[in-house]
Design a protein around this motif. Structure first.
Motif, mmCIF file in Angstrom:
data_model
loop_
_atom_site.group_PDB
_atom_site.id
_atom_site.type_symbol
_atom_site.label_atom_id
_atom_site.label_comp_id
_atom_site.label_asym_id
_atom_site.label_seq_id
_atom_site.Cartn_x
_atom_site.Cartn_y
_atom_site.Cartn_z
ATOM 1 N N UNK A 36 0.865 -1.173 0.000
ATOM 2 C CA UNK A 36 0.000 0.000 0.000
ATOM 3 C C UNK A 36 0.905 1.226 0.000
ATOM 4 N N UNK A 38 0.734 5.669 1.011
ATOM 5 C CA UNK A 38 -0.032 6.794 1.510
ATOM 6 C C UNK A 38 0.622 8.061 0.994
ATOM 7 N N UNK A 41 -1.459 13.032 3.308
ATOM 8 C CA UNK A 41 -2.365 12.630 4.379
ATOM 9 C C UNK A 41 -3.595 11.901 3.861
ATOM 10 N N UNK A 42 -3.523 11.441 2.614
ATOM 11 C CA UNK A 42 -4.668 10.729 2.048
ATOM 12 C C UNK A 42 -4.795 9.335 2.661
ATOM 13 N N UNK A 43 -5.886 8.650 2.362
ATOM 14 C CA UNK A 43 -6.044 7.282 2.824
ATOM 15 C C UNK A 43 -5.059 6.355 2.130
ATOM 16 N N UNK A 44 -4.643 5.284 2.797
ATOM 17 C CA UNK A 44 -3.746 4.327 2.141
ATOM 18 C C UNK A 44 -4.362 3.798 0.851
ATOM 19 N N UNK A 46 -4.219 0.911 -2.129
ATOM 20 C CA UNK A 46 -3.749 -0.430 -2.489
ATOM 21 C C UNK A 46 -2.945 -0.352 -3.775
ATOM 22 N N UNK A 87 4.125 0.987 2.121
ATOM 23 C CA UNK A 87 4.047 -0.012 3.182
ATOM 24 C C UNK A 87 4.009 -1.419 2.593
ATOM 25 N N UNK B 91 -9.331 6.513 9.562
ATOM 26 C CA UNK B 91 -9.555 5.936 8.243
ATOM 27 C C UNK B 91 -10.552 4.785 8.334
ATOM 28 N N UNK B 101 -8.190 -4.551 1.024
ATOM 29 C CA UNK B 101 -8.977 -3.514 1.673
ATOM 30 C C UNK B 101 -8.774 -2.203 0.925
ATOM 31 N N UNK B 103 -9.339 1.893 1.132
ATOM 32 C CA UNK B 103 -9.453 2.897 2.163
ATOM 33 C C UNK B 103 -10.165 4.151 1.677
ATOM 34 N N UNK B 104 -10.815 4.804 2.625
ATOM 35 C CA UNK B 104 -11.391 6.107 2.376
ATOM 36 C C UNK B 104 -10.347 7.200 2.592
ATOM 37 N N UNK B 105 -10.748 8.451 2.380
ATOM 38 C CA UNK B 105 -9.797 9.567 2.479
ATOM 39 C C UNK B 105 -9.462 9.960 3.917
ATOM 40 N N UNK B 106 -10.253 9.477 4.857
ATOM 41 C CA UNK B 106 -9.981 9.785 6.256
ATOM 42 C C UNK B 106 -10.742 10.996 6.772
ATOM 43 N N UNK B 108 -9.995 13.942 9.601
ATOM 44 C CA UNK B 108 -8.990 14.515 10.505
ATOM 45 C C UNK B 108 -9.720 15.091 11.709
#
Lengths: 111, 112
Positions: A36, A38, A41-44, A46, A87, B91, B101, B103-106, B108
């Motif tokens: 993965x 990142x 600060x975005x989401x991880x 795939x 990662x 997240x 999986x 992931x979304x943008x999160x 903060x």
């Protein structure tokens, strides 16, 4: 799930291939290697995963050694937008469970 | 296909207040996960739903955190009362099966 070891940081020139190593010497037979990343600060995001054979998709290639104790993620033509933390995660093939993130490798692609 | 969405993108609250974060998984994904990253630390797992059931909540830090997943669709994560150390990025991820999986943008979260 097996532990992974990655270098904390790497640099790569724009347009060149980025080769990110990962050691997972305690990997067991049914564990997959996932990558993965990142970006800021975005989401991880795939990237790719594999079990034994090398894998390739539109984003990257994954090379797994024959003994499966290490692998390399290859971004064939790195761009500035590939600057991110990458990662390497080892996970059981039968697992629905969580991902365990380490510190990853901070890849900086430079013009 | 729409990805994982999270709301709000940012939340600033005072210590002692309550905040509710929402996650909408990719349609059809039975597995939903919550993770968070607090300042300077690694991304850590919080909990995992399979449809509406909690499969694993071993990562939930304490009983101030409550997660629900109504009807096996969207999920909420409530923090009540919020403390300073809860600040970070939360997240959500979803998965159709046992593997990848997404992931979304999160969200903060800043607790003042």
């Amino acid at each position: 799930d097996a532990k992974t070891t990655q270098p904390p940081s790497m640099d790569c020139a724009e347009g060149r291939a980025a080769n990110l190593p990962c050691n997972h010497s305690t990997i067991s037979g049914n564990e997959y290697v996932y990558w993965y990343r990142q970006i800021h600060s975005q989401g991880p995001q795939y990237i790719i995963h594999g079990l034994k054979n090398n894998e390739t998709n539109e984003m990257a290639s994954l090379i797994i050694t024959e003994d499966r104790k290490s692998s390399t993620l290859i971004l064939p033509h790195a761009t500035l937008r590939d600057t991110a933390v990458y990662y390497c995660i080892v996970r059981s093939g039968g697992s629905q469970g969580n991902l365990i993130f380490g510190k990853g490798t901070k890849l900086s692609v430079k013009p | 296909e729409a990805g994982v969405t999270q709301f709000p993108s940012h939340s600033v609250i005072e210590k002692g207040q309550t905040v509710t974060l929402r996650c909408d998984p990719i349609s059809g994904h039975d597995n939903l996960y919550w993770y968070r990253r607090v300042m300077g630390k690694e991304i850590k797992f919080l909990l995992h739903f399979v449809k509406e059931s909690k499969q694993d909540e071993s990562g939930m830090p304490n009983n101030r955190f409550l997660a629900e997943r109504t009807g096996g669709t969207y999920s909420t994560l409530k923090v009540q009362p919020a403390e300073l150390e809860d600040s970070g990025v939360y997240f959500c991820a979803s998965s159709p099966s046992r593997r990848t999986q997404y992931f979304g943008p999160g969200t903060r979260l800043t607790v003042l």
